[in-house]
Design an enzyme around this catalytic site. Structure first.
Site, PDB file in Angstrom:
ATOM      1  N   GLU A  59       0.807  -1.223   0.000  1.00 47.30           N
ATOM      2  CA  GLU A  59       0.000   0.000   0.000  1.00 47.30           C
ATOM      3  C   GLU A  59       0.840   1.272   0.000  1.00 47.30           C
ATOM      4  OE1 GLU A  59      -0.306  -2.504   2.170  1.00 47.30           O
ATOM      5  OE2 GLU A  59      -0.745  -1.829   4.210  1.00 47.30           O
ATOM      6  N   ASN A  60       2.137   1.150   0.291  1.00 47.99           N
ATOM      7  CA  ASN A  60       2.985   2.333   0.200  1.00 47.99           C
ATOM      8  C   ASN A  60       3.450   2.595  -1.237  1.00 47.99           C
ATOM      9  OD1 ASN A  60       4.428  -0.110   0.866  1.00 47.99           O
ATOM     10  ND2 ASN A  60       6.287   1.094   0.978  1.00 47.99           N
TER      11      ASN A  60
END
Lengths: 224, 230
Positions: A59-60
């Site tokens: 998700e980063n």
């Protein structure tokens, strides 16, 4: 409901963490886009086969994440959501945080695999906060993951250290998402959650009847 | 055209007390350490800081919190094994925390830069973090209303800028940079390299220069593994 007569696939012994990770990996459809949560779900990546062609999302801001980096491959600009240095695979892409979560919230990820403190029969997930009044709260991407992926698989032990079931009628811990969990992989059984209630797909070192005695939600055998 | 500052100190000199500052980075990746150090040295206090985390170890944002310059932090994941300065400030009641799910944090920042007055999102519906917020059922699914996060300044780190302020980033260090650059009234960017206008292929520009006010070149440190060798 006739749990006694149900015919559920079973194996003789309870599954260890690695065996459970291998089982989850083998259940992920070829070509899927998948997000693996921090902790036990990360083990799943060790059992994905190249021919499954699964693309991992972090998700980063990355698709096409490779295995953990070691030695000279460590690059502090290339980390996963657990802030562990990782590698990139051919076909990888980078994007900013709003795109990364739009991808998740927009229903483009096929599966996410998360840990849990509790899951309710209706698919509510509790995995971000123990509810302890002195705890410093931290949520990260847990609520986004629970809400966004098409399928939410939970990996957890079925029973807490005090012997209480973590599959419950209603979560006593603060919830992360409502009605979001579709499957629960535990050391004793695999549960499918949906409109037909909680179905048991297979058991490990126990039987459906024994589980029903220890789990406070109605269980039925999964068909097929 | 952006200002090209001669030093980190010069680039952040305009940040005054009680400013709201977006700080890029996810953990240490993309965290503009030298700009934060300069902000610390500059003495601004009473800050509202927006970052994914609340500082790690004894560097960057963690030091700003240690010195009690941050009155309020808006973040998704403050508690980490090495977030001792935040933990101490929080337990002492000396920092205010607004905890936001990470995707809502990103979208609230994006919304500010895009001129959106807020949005309904399913993330967080039915949870503690939606308590007191407006809700709406859309297509049978519960949604929560979230507001944009505007800021006075953004401090971000990119790999390369051209003199027109166009930016490219490096790997997962991109994270919040592009949306923070757009959401702040003034964006201050530290880069490893500055090239002449035209030196970046327009097809690969990630943040267009319109969002960038100040650039400062901070040469990248030698890789740690080099330093670790005897």
């Amino acid at each position: 409901m006739n749990t006694q007569a149900a015919d559920v696939a079973h194996s003789a012994t309870r599954l260890g963490r690695e065996e459970l990770a291998a089982l989850v990996a083998s259940d992920i459809k070829a070509g899927s886009f998948v997000n693996l949560g921090i902790g036990q779900p990360t083990l799943v990546s060790n059992y994905l086969r190249p021919e499954q062609a699964v693309t991992l999302h972090t998700e980063n801001g990355m698709l096409g994440m490779g295995p953990e980096a070691h030695g000279d491959d460590i690059d502090q600009d290339l980390i996963n959501a657990g802030k562990i240095p990782v590698t990139e695979l051919p076909g990888a892409s980078y994007f900013h945080h709003a795109d990364s979560f739009a991808m998740m919230r927009g229903g483009h990820l096929d599966v996410c695999v998360l840990g849990a403190f509790q899951v309710s029969a209706g698919g509510d997930l509790a995995n971000w906060h123990t509810g302890a009044p002195d705890a410093i709260p931290a949520v990260g991407g847990a609520m986004d993951l629970a809400t966004g992926a098409k399928e939410v698989y939970v990996m957890m032990s079925l029973f807490a250290k005090d012997g209480s079931a973590k599959l419950v009628q209603a979560c006593s811990y603060p919830v992360t998402g409502v009605g979001c969990v579709t499957r629960i992989y535990t050391n004793e059984a695999v549960f499918l959650l949906g409109a037909d209630g909680v179905q048991v797909r297979e058991t490990f070192g126990t039987t459906l009847a024994e589980l029903q005695d220890r789990v406070p939600v109605p269980l039925t055998a999964a068909l097929g | 055209m952006p200002i090209i500052a001669n030093s980190a100190a010069e680039s952040v000199a305009g940040i005054g007390d009680n400013s709201t500052v977006l700080i890029g980075g996810f953990g240490n990746a993309g965290q503009p350490m030298e700009l934060i150090d300069a902000l610390l040295d500059g003495g601004a206090t009473g800050l509202t800081v927006v970052n994914n985390n609340a500082g790690q170890g004894d560097a960057g944002l963690a030091l700003l919190i240690k010195e009690r310059r941050v009155r309020r932090i808006i973040c998704s994941f403050p508690r980490q094994p090495d977030s001792w300065h935040f933990d101490a400030a929080y337990r002492a009641g000396e920092i205010e925390l607004e905890l936001v799910p990470q995707g809502n944090l990103a979208e609230r920042i994006r919304a500010a830069g895009a001129g959106i007055g807020g949005f309904f999102t399913p993330t967080g519906f039915g949870t503690m973090l939606a308590e007191g917020k407006e809700t709406r059922v859309i297509d049978g699914r519960g949604h929560v209303y979230e507001t944009p996060i505007h800021a006075d300044f953004a401090l971000i780190k990119a790999l390369t800028a051209d003199r027109a302020g166009n930016l490219i980033y490096r790997k997962t260090a991109r994270n919040f940079g592009p949306i923070m650059a757009a959401a702040a009234k003034a964006s201050i960017v530290q880069v490893s390299n500055i090239v002449d206008t035209g030196g970046l292929d327009p097809e690969i520009v990630v943040t267009p220069g319109i969002y960038v006010n100040t650039i400062v070149r901070i040469p990248a440190a030698a890789p740690e593994r080099e330093e670790a060798r005897p």
